[in-house]
Design a protein around this motif. Structure first.
Motif, PDB file in Angstrom:
ATOM      1  N   ALA A   1     -10.205  15.196  18.112  1.00 19.49           N
ATOM      2  CA  ALA A   1     -10.980  14.631  19.217  1.00 19.49           C
ATOM      3  C   ALA A   1     -12.459  14.538  18.836  1.00 19.49           C
ATOM      4  CB  ALA A   1     -10.803  15.468  20.484  1.00 19.49           C
ATOM      5  N   PHE A   2     -12.973  15.573  18.155  1.00 22.88           N
ATOM      6  CA  PHE A   2     -14.359  15.555  17.698  1.00 22.88           C
ATOM      7  C   PHE A   2     -14.586  14.434  16.691  1.00 22.88           C
ATOM      8  CE2 PHE A   2     -17.491  16.753  14.494  1.00 22.88           C
ATOM      9  CZ  PHE A   2     -18.623  16.826  15.287  1.00 22.88           C
ATOM     10  N   ILE A   3     -13.669  14.283  15.733  1.00 25.44           N
ATOM     11  CA  ILE A   3     -13.796  13.216  14.736  1.00 25.44           C
ATOM     12  C   ILE A   3     -13.767  11.847  15.420  1.00 25.44           C
ATOM     13  CG2 ILE A   3     -12.609  12.084  12.801  1.00 25.44           C
ATOM     14  CD1 ILE A   3     -11.764  14.956  11.901  1.00 25.44           C
TER      15      ILE A   3
ATOM     16  N   HIS B   1     -16.371   3.657  24.165  1.00 21.66           N
ATOM     17  CA  HIS B   1     -16.697   4.933  24.811  1.00 21.66           C
ATOM     18  C   HIS B   1     -15.386   5.517  25.303  1.00 21.66           C
ATOM     19  CE1 HIS B   1     -20.976   4.269  24.667  1.00 21.66           C
ATOM     20  NE2 HIS B   1     -20.829   3.086  25.233  1.00 21.66           N
ATOM     21  N   PHE B   2     -15.417   6.762  25.716  1.00 24.15           N
ATOM     22  CA  PHE B   2     -14.204   7.361  26.242  1.00 24.15           C
ATOM     23  C   PHE B   2     -13.718   6.587  27.467  1.00 24.15           C
ATOM     24  CE2 PHE B   2     -11.994  10.324  29.065  1.00 24.15           C
ATOM     25  CZ  PHE B   2     -10.945  10.676  28.239  1.00 24.15           C
ATOM     26  N   TYR B   3     -14.659   6.196  28.330  1.00 30.00           N
ATOM     27  CA  TYR B   3     -14.319   5.414  29.519  1.00 30.00           C
ATOM     28  C   TYR B   3     -15.131   4.126  29.484  1.00 30.00           C
ATOM     29  CZ  TYR B   3     -13.332   4.187  34.336  1.00 30.00           C
ATOM     30  OH  TYR B   3     -12.904   3.539  35.467  1.00 30.00           O
ATOM     31  N   ASP B   4     -14.445   3.025  29.240  1.00 33.57           N
ATOM     32  CA  ASP B   4     -15.118   1.731  29.085  1.00 33.57           C
ATOM     33  C   ASP B   4     -14.982   0.816  30.295  1.00 33.57           C
ATOM     34  OD1 ASP B   4     -16.381   1.896  26.641  1.00 33.57           O
ATOM     35  OD2 ASP B   4     -14.688   1.114  25.504  1.00 33.57           O
ATOM     36  N   LYS B   5     -14.526   1.324  31.416  1.00 33.74           N
ATOM     37  CA  LYS B   5     -14.297   0.467  32.582  1.00 33.74           C
ATOM     38  C   LYS B   5     -15.495   0.468  33.539  1.00 33.74           C
ATOM     39  CE  LYS B   5      -9.350   0.300  32.809  1.00 33.74           C
ATOM     40  NZ  LYS B   5      -8.284   0.159  33.767  1.00 33.74           N
TER      41      LYS B   5
ATOM     42  N   THR C   1     -20.208   1.062  33.434  1.00 37.95           N
ATOM     43  CA  THR C   1     -21.451   0.762  32.739  1.00 37.95           C
ATOM     44  C   THR C   1     -21.565   1.563  31.436  1.00 37.95           C
ATOM     45  OG1 THR C   1     -22.650   2.538  33.851  1.00 37.95           O
ATOM     46  CG2 THR C   1     -22.610   0.378  34.952  1.00 37.95           C
ATOM     47  N   THR C   2     -22.518   1.183  30.615  1.00 43.40           N
ATOM     48  CA  THR C   2     -22.779   1.915  29.378  1.00 43.40           C
ATOM     49  C   THR C   2     -23.175   3.357  29.685  1.00 43.40           C
ATOM     50  OG1 THR C   2     -23.464  -0.111  28.281  1.00 43.40           O
ATOM     51  CG2 THR C   2     -24.185   1.949  27.280  1.00 43.40           C
ATOM     52  N   GLU C   3     -23.954   3.551  30.742  1.00 45.98           N
ATOM     53  CA  GLU C   3     -24.387   4.906  31.112  1.00 45.98           C
ATOM     54  C   GLU C   3     -23.186   5.787  31.452  1.00 45.98           C
ATOM     55  OE1 GLU C   3     -25.815   2.110  32.422  1.00 45.98           O
ATOM     56  OE2 GLU C   3     -27.688   2.224  31.299  1.00 45.98           O
ATOM     57  N   VAL C   4     -22.245   5.260  32.214  1.00 47.29           N
ATOM     58  CA  VAL C   4     -21.034   6.013  32.556  1.00 47.29           C
ATOM     59  C   VAL C   4     -20.220   6.268  31.284  1.00 47.29           C
ATOM     60  CG1 VAL C   4     -18.830   5.913  33.803  1.00 47.29           C
ATOM     61  CG2 VAL C   4     -20.943   5.226  34.950  1.00 47.29           C
ATOM     62  N   GLY C   5     -20.170   5.280  30.400  1.00 42.42           N
ATOM     63  CA  GLY C   5     -19.478   5.461  29.123  1.00 42.42           C
ATOM     64  C   GLY C   5     -20.078   6.591  28.309  1.00 42.42           C
ATOM     65  N   LEU C   6     -21.408   6.682  28.282  1.00 44.36           N
ATOM     66  CA  LEU C   6     -22.071   7.755  27.535  1.00 44.36           C
ATOM     67  C   LEU C   6     -21.817   9.118  28.166  1.00 44.36           C
ATOM     68  CD1 LEU C   6     -25.448   5.998  26.641  1.00 44.36           C
ATOM     69  CD2 LEU C   6     -23.607   6.663  25.073  1.00 44.36           C
ATOM     70  N   ILE C   7     -21.814   9.178  29.499  1.00 43.80           N
ATOM     71  CA  ILE C   7     -21.496  10.436  30.183  1.00 43.80           C
ATOM     72  C   ILE C   7     -20.064  10.857  29.853  1.00 43.80           C
ATOM     73  CG2 ILE C   7     -21.087  11.502  32.446  1.00 43.80           C
ATOM     74  CD1 ILE C   7     -23.514   9.803  33.436  1.00 43.80           C
ATOM     75  N   SER C   8     -19.142   9.893  29.878  1.00 48.59           N
ATOM     76  CA  SER C   8     -17.744  10.214  29.559  1.00 48.59           C
ATOM     77  C   SER C   8     -17.613  10.693  28.116  1.00 48.59           C
ATOM     78  CB  SER C   8     -16.836   9.004  29.817  1.00 48.59           C
ATOM     79  OG  SER C   8     -17.043   7.977  28.871  1.00 48.59           O
ATOM     80  N   ASP C   9     -18.394  10.123  27.213  1.00 50.55           N
ATOM     81  CA  ASP C   9     -18.396  10.594  25.824  1.00 50.55           C
ATOM     82  C   ASP C   9     -18.866  12.041  25.740  1.00 50.55           C
ATOM     83  OD1 ASP C   9     -17.448   8.211  24.826  1.00 50.55           O
ATOM     84  OD2 ASP C   9     -19.392   7.513  24.091  1.00 50.55           O
ATOM     85  N   GLY C  10     -19.892  12.373  26.510  1.00 50.76           N
ATOM     86  CA  GLY C  10     -20.398  13.746  26.531  1.00 50.76           C
ATOM     87  C   GLY C  10     -19.356  14.729  27.035  1.00 50.76           C
ATOM     88  N   LEU C  11     -18.633  14.355  28.092  1.00 52.06           N
ATOM     89  CA  LEU C  11     -17.575  15.220  28.611  1.00 52.06           C
ATOM     90  C   LEU C  11     -16.435  15.356  27.604  1.00 52.06           C
ATOM     91  CD1 LEU C  11     -17.529  13.971  32.306  1.00 52.06           C
ATOM     92  CD2 LEU C  11     -18.432  16.152  31.446  1.00 52.06           C
TER      93      LEU C  11
ATOM     94  N   VAL D   1     -17.028   9.576  15.100  1.00 51.49           N
ATOM     95  CA  VAL D   1     -16.914   8.378  14.262  1.00 51.49           C
ATOM     96  C   VAL D   1     -16.831   7.105  15.107  1.00 51.49           C
ATOM     97  CG1 VAL D   1     -15.474   7.179  12.560  1.00 51.49           C
ATOM     98  CG2 VAL D   1     -15.897   9.632  12.334  1.00 51.49           C
ATOM     99  N   PHE D   2     -15.843   7.023  16.006  1.00 47.32           N
ATOM    100  CA  PHE D   2     -15.585   5.764  16.714  1.00 47.32           C
ATOM    101  C   PHE D   2     -16.524   5.528  17.902  1.00 47.32           C
ATOM    102  CE2 PHE D   2     -11.613   6.901  14.595  1.00 47.32           C
ATOM    103  CZ  PHE D   2     -11.487   5.785  13.785  1.00 47.32           C
TER     104      PHE D   2
END
Length: 151
Positions: free
Chosen positions: A27-29, A42-46, A48-58, A33-34
């Protein structure tokens, strides 16, 4: 041959420790990487970009909790003299492979929360992703089965 007291528990703990570590590691890789380096999704692409970045952090936090949890279990096994490296490595491969397969099938195709990459011919990426996951999981299953009985 009679099983020593606690040996079955140590077998399970070796497998689960490796499983958590493998899950967290893959999951870390994936996230590093991706998500961060290649910017494929992003982890959640449905949203905004901001929500996508927050989902990546989680997602990143989740991967670290799994990795650290697996390492705490590893340290406990080692301290107790119960570490069975071959079984632990089997757990690592199994955790990595099953997480990647879950990601490729459930998150990418069923839930559609993101794709590996947003390109016209995504099926090539899907096949490589899921075949790699099956190879990892297969190695893990082989090692777990080979170490089921401790002699």
């Amino acid at each position: 041959m009679k099983e020593k007291r606690g040996q079955g528990r140590a077998q399970g703990k070796n497998l689960w420790s490796g499983f958590l570590f493998g899950l967290g590691m893959i999951a870390f890789i994936d996230e590093a990487v991706f998500h961060q380096l290649l910017h494929w999704h992003h982890f959640y692409d449905k949203s905004t970009t901001e929500v996508g970045l927050i989902s990546d952090g989680l997602f990143h936090a989740f991967s670290w909790f799994a990795t650290i949890g697996g390492l705490f279990m590893f340290a406990d096994l080692r301290r107790k003299g119960s570490l069975w490296m071959k079984r632990w490595v089997g757990g690592v491969f199994l955790g990595a492979g099953l997480f990647q397969l879950y990601d490729g099938i459930i998150q990418h195709k069923v839930m559609r929360i993101h794709q590996i990459r947003y390109v016209e011919n995504v099926i090539v990426y899907d096949i490589v992703w899921n075949v790699f996951a099956l190879v990892l999981a297969g190695i893990g299953l082989y090692l777990a089965a080979a170490t089921r009985k401790h002699s």
